[in-house]
Design a protein around this motif. Structure first.
Motif, PDB file in Angstrom:
ATOM      1  N   LEU A 273       0.840  -1.200   0.000  1.00  0.00           N
ATOM      2  CA  LEU A 273       0.000   0.000   0.000  1.00  0.00           C
ATOM      3  C   LEU A 273       0.876   1.252   0.000  1.00  0.00           C
ATOM      4  N   LYS A 274       1.949   1.228   0.797  1.00  0.00           N
ATOM      5  CA  LYS A 274       2.876   2.359   0.839  1.00  0.00           C
ATOM      6  C   LYS A 274       3.558   2.556  -0.511  1.00  0.00           C
ATOM      7  N   ILE A 275       4.027   1.455  -1.103  1.00  0.00           N
ATOM      8  CA  ILE A 275       4.699   1.553  -2.398  1.00  0.00           C
ATOM      9  C   ILE A 275       3.739   2.083  -3.453  1.00  0.00           C
ATOM     10  N   GLY A 276       2.513   1.580  -3.460  1.00  0.00           N
ATOM     11  CA  GLY A 276       1.528   2.057  -4.424  1.00  0.00           C
ATOM     12  C   GLY A 276       1.190   3.518  -4.237  1.00  0.00           C
ATOM     13  N   ALA A 277       1.283   4.002  -2.995  1.00  0.00           N
ATOM     14  CA  ALA A 277       0.916   5.390  -2.705  1.00  0.00           C
ATOM     15  C   ALA A 277       2.009   6.381  -3.078  1.00  0.00           C
ATOM     16  N   ILE A 278       3.275   5.967  -2.999  1.00  0.00           N
ATOM     17  CA  ILE A 278       4.366   6.921  -3.232  1.00  0.00           C
ATOM     18  C   ILE A 278       5.068   6.707  -4.563  1.00  0.00           C
ATOM     19  N   LEU A 279       4.729   5.643  -5.278  1.00  0.00           N
ATOM     20  CA  LEU A 279       5.409   5.353  -6.536  1.00  0.00           C
ATOM     21  C   LEU A 279       5.013   6.367  -7.600  1.00  0.00           C
ATOM     22  N   TYR A 280       6.004   6.887  -8.292  1.00  0.00           N
ATOM     23  CA  TYR A 280       5.762   7.863  -9.350  1.00  0.00           C
ATOM     24  C   TYR A 280       6.678   7.534 -10.515  1.00  0.00           C
ATOM     25  N   GLY A 281       6.171   7.727 -11.728  1.00  0.00           N
ATOM     26  CA  GLY A 281       6.990   7.502 -12.910  1.00  0.00           C
ATOM     27  C   GLY A 281       6.678   6.157 -13.540  1.00  0.00           C
ATOM     28  N   SER A 282       7.626   5.658 -14.315  1.00  0.00           N
ATOM     29  CA  SER A 282       7.449   4.379 -14.991  1.00  0.00           C
ATOM     30  C   SER A 282       7.281   3.252 -13.984  1.00  0.00           C
ATOM     31  N   GLY A 283       6.618   2.184 -14.428  1.00  0.00           N
ATOM     32  CA  GLY A 283       6.461   1.029 -13.560  1.00  0.00           C
ATOM     33  C   GLY A 283       7.783   0.440 -13.117  1.00  0.00           C
ATOM     34  N   TYR A 284       8.848   0.715 -13.872  1.00  0.00           N
ATOM     35  CA  TYR A 284      10.147   0.156 -13.521  1.00  0.00           C
ATOM     36  C   TYR A 284      10.758   0.827 -12.297  1.00  0.00           C
ATOM     37  N   VAL A 285      10.242   1.985 -11.901  1.00  0.00           N
ATOM     38  CA  VAL A 285      10.674   2.579 -10.638  1.00  0.00           C
ATOM     39  C   VAL A 285      10.273   1.659  -9.489  1.00  0.00           C
ATOM     40  N   LEU A 286       9.237   0.856  -9.730  1.00  0.00           N
ATOM     41  CA  LEU A 286       8.785  -0.112  -8.734  1.00  0.00           C
ATOM     42  C   LEU A 286       9.929  -0.995  -8.265  1.00  0.00           C
ATOM     43  N   VAL A 287      10.832  -1.348  -9.172  1.00  0.00           N
ATOM     44  CA  VAL A 287      11.927  -2.252  -8.823  1.00  0.00           C
ATOM     45  C   VAL A 287      12.792  -1.649  -7.725  1.00  0.00           C
ATOM     46  N   ALA A 288      13.059  -0.348  -7.809  1.00  0.00           N
ATOM     47  CA  ALA A 288      13.875   0.311  -6.791  1.00  0.00           C
ATOM     48  C   ALA A 288      13.196   0.260  -5.429  1.00  0.00           C
ATOM     49  N   PHE A 289      11.892   0.496  -5.399  1.00  0.00           N
ATOM     50  CA  PHE A 289      11.164   0.486  -4.137  1.00  0.00           C
ATOM     51  C   PHE A 289      11.066  -0.930  -3.563  1.00  0.00           C
ATOM     52  N   LEU A 290      10.807  -1.902  -4.426  1.00  0.00           N
ATOM     53  CA  LEU A 290      10.726  -3.284  -3.960  1.00  0.00           C
ATOM     54  C   LEU A 290      12.061  -3.749  -3.389  1.00  0.00           C
ATOM     55  N   ARG A 291      13.138  -3.406  -4.075  1.00  0.00           N
ATOM     56  CA  ARG A 291      14.451  -3.838  -3.594  1.00  0.00           C
ATOM     57  C   ARG A 291      14.785  -3.185  -2.257  1.00  0.00           C
ATOM     58  N   ALA A 292      14.478  -1.898  -2.131  1.00  0.00           N
ATOM     59  CA  ALA A 292      14.793  -1.189  -0.892  1.00  0.00           C
ATOM     60  C   ALA A 292      14.039  -1.782   0.295  1.00  0.00           C
ATOM     61  N   ASP A 293      12.767  -2.122   0.094  1.00  0.00           N
ATOM     62  CA  ASP A 293      11.955  -2.628   1.202  1.00  0.00           C
ATOM     63  C   ASP A 293      12.139  -4.126   1.433  1.00  0.00           C
ATOM     64  N   LEU A 294      11.992  -4.911   0.378  1.00  0.00           N
ATOM     65  CA  LEU A 294      11.902  -6.359   0.545  1.00  0.00           C
ATOM     66  C   LEU A 294      13.250  -7.065   0.560  1.00  0.00           C
ATOM     67  N   VAL A 295      14.246  -6.479  -0.098  1.00  0.00           N
ATOM     68  CA  VAL A 295      15.571  -7.107  -0.131  1.00  0.00           C
ATOM     69  C   VAL A 295      16.496  -6.497   0.916  1.00  0.00           C
ATOM     70  N   VAL A 296      16.627  -5.173   0.892  1.00  0.00           N
ATOM     71  CA  VAL A 296      17.610  -4.511   1.749  1.00  0.00           C
ATOM     72  C   VAL A 296      17.121  -4.377   3.185  1.00  0.00           C
ATOM     73  N   ARG A 297      15.914  -3.817   3.376  1.00  0.00           N
ATOM     74  CA  ARG A 297      15.472  -3.497   4.733  1.00  0.00           C
ATOM     75  C   ARG A 297      14.889  -4.696   5.483  1.00  0.00           C
ATOM     76  N   LEU A 298      14.103  -5.510   4.797  1.00  0.00           N
ATOM     77  CA  LEU A 298      13.412  -6.595   5.491  1.00  0.00           C
ATOM     78  C   LEU A 298      14.037  -7.962   5.263  1.00  0.00           C
ATOM     79  N   GLY A 299      14.764  -8.117   4.169  1.00  0.00           N
ATOM     80  CA  GLY A 299      15.396  -9.401   3.895  1.00  0.00           C
ATOM     81  C   GLY A 299      14.423 -10.508   3.545  1.00  0.00           C
ATOM     82  N   TRP A 300      13.232 -10.143   3.078  1.00  0.00           N
ATOM     83  CA  TRP A 300      12.237 -11.153   2.722  1.00  0.00           C
ATOM     84  C   TRP A 300      12.555 -11.820   1.391  1.00  0.00           C
ATOM     85  N   LEU A 301      13.246 -11.103   0.506  1.00  0.00           N
ATOM     86  CA  LEU A 301      13.592 -11.636  -0.808  1.00  0.00           C
ATOM     87  C   LEU A 301      15.084 -11.466  -1.054  1.00  0.00           C
TER      88      LEU A 301
END
Length: 240
Positions: free
Chosen positions: A78-106
């Motif tokens: 929900l947070k990513i969907g709310a703050i994401l702006y630009g091409s859908g590929y910006v999504l990759v940066a947000f997903l990596r920051a949250d799910l890979v770097v900060r939480l370690g889920w992926l």
């Protein structure tokens, strides 16, 4: 890039991302910086010293590793969907920051797999959220991740659509949008480099990348076919 200011902003965002500045701060801070720099001459005070440097004090917000829960999964998307702006590929940066770097889920390879799934399935790249949700929490996770990432779009489009033409006519807000756009490009470039390092691990993967890039640039082949072709070659290599 619409001029030296946006080009310099893009380069600055790229550098700040690699030293660990929060991607949300970079996305919107870059927009504000470009807006101020391009319009500072319109003010009658000492704003001439405004630059990208204040962003350097905004550190990457760290989060403790936490278990995957349905509520946290929904709120993250929900947070990513709310703050994401630009091409859908910006999504990759947000997903990596949250799910890979900060939480370690992926891991990076798992994230790349999710993006590939989002590319070859019907619909926008955001459908990667469905695959990630399923990977982390099964069918309930897939449903909640999908709902979370798409819900803000419906709300924001309804509210902002009448305002965008007016914003573009404003010198200040038009500059803000230009700055956010160039920040988006920088974030995409940075995360492409990071994921590329995790993916290009042998001559075979490098060869596929070079060939796919050549086909995309020279013949404008749809990326879906390139991904499908790469998957087929990978399957053949595994079988053989």
């Amino acid at each position: 890039m619409k001029g030296p200011v946006t080009a310099l902003a893009g380069l600055g965002i790229l550098v700040l991302y690699f030293i660990g500045i929060n991607e949300v701060a970079l996305l919107f801070g870059g927009g504000l910086a470009v807006m101020i720099v391009l319009n500072v001459h319109r003010l009658r005070n000492r704003l001439m010293g405004v630059s990208l440097l204040p962003l350097g004090g905004i550190g990457l917000l760290s989060q403790a590793v936490q278990p995957v829960t349905l509520s946290s999964l929904f709120l993250i998307f929900l947070k990513i969907g709310a703050i994401l702006y630009g091409s859908g590929y910006v999504l990759v940066a947000f997903l990596r920051a949250d799910l890979v770097v900060r939480l370690g889920w992926l891991t990076d390879p798992q994230l790349i797999d999710a993006i590939a799934i989002g590319q070859v399935t019907p619909g926008p790249l955001f459908t990667s959220a469905t695959f990630i949700g399923y990977l982390l929490a099964g069918v309930p996770g897939a449903l909640l991740a999908t709902a979370g990432i798409f819900l803000p779009s419906f709300v924001f489009v309804a509210l902002s659509n009448p305002l965008i033409p007016r914003m573009r006519k404003s010198l200040w807000l038009g500059s803000l949008l230009d700055g956010v756009n160039v920040s988006s490009l920088s974030l995409m470039a940075a995360v492409t480099w990071q994921l590329g390092r995790a993916t290009l691990i042998d001559p075979f993967s490098i060869l596929i990348t070079v060939v796919a890039l050549g086909l995309l640039v020279r013949f404008k082949i749809n990326s879906t076919w390139l991904i499908a072709g790469g998957a087929l070659l990978g399957l053949v290599r595994t079988v053989v």
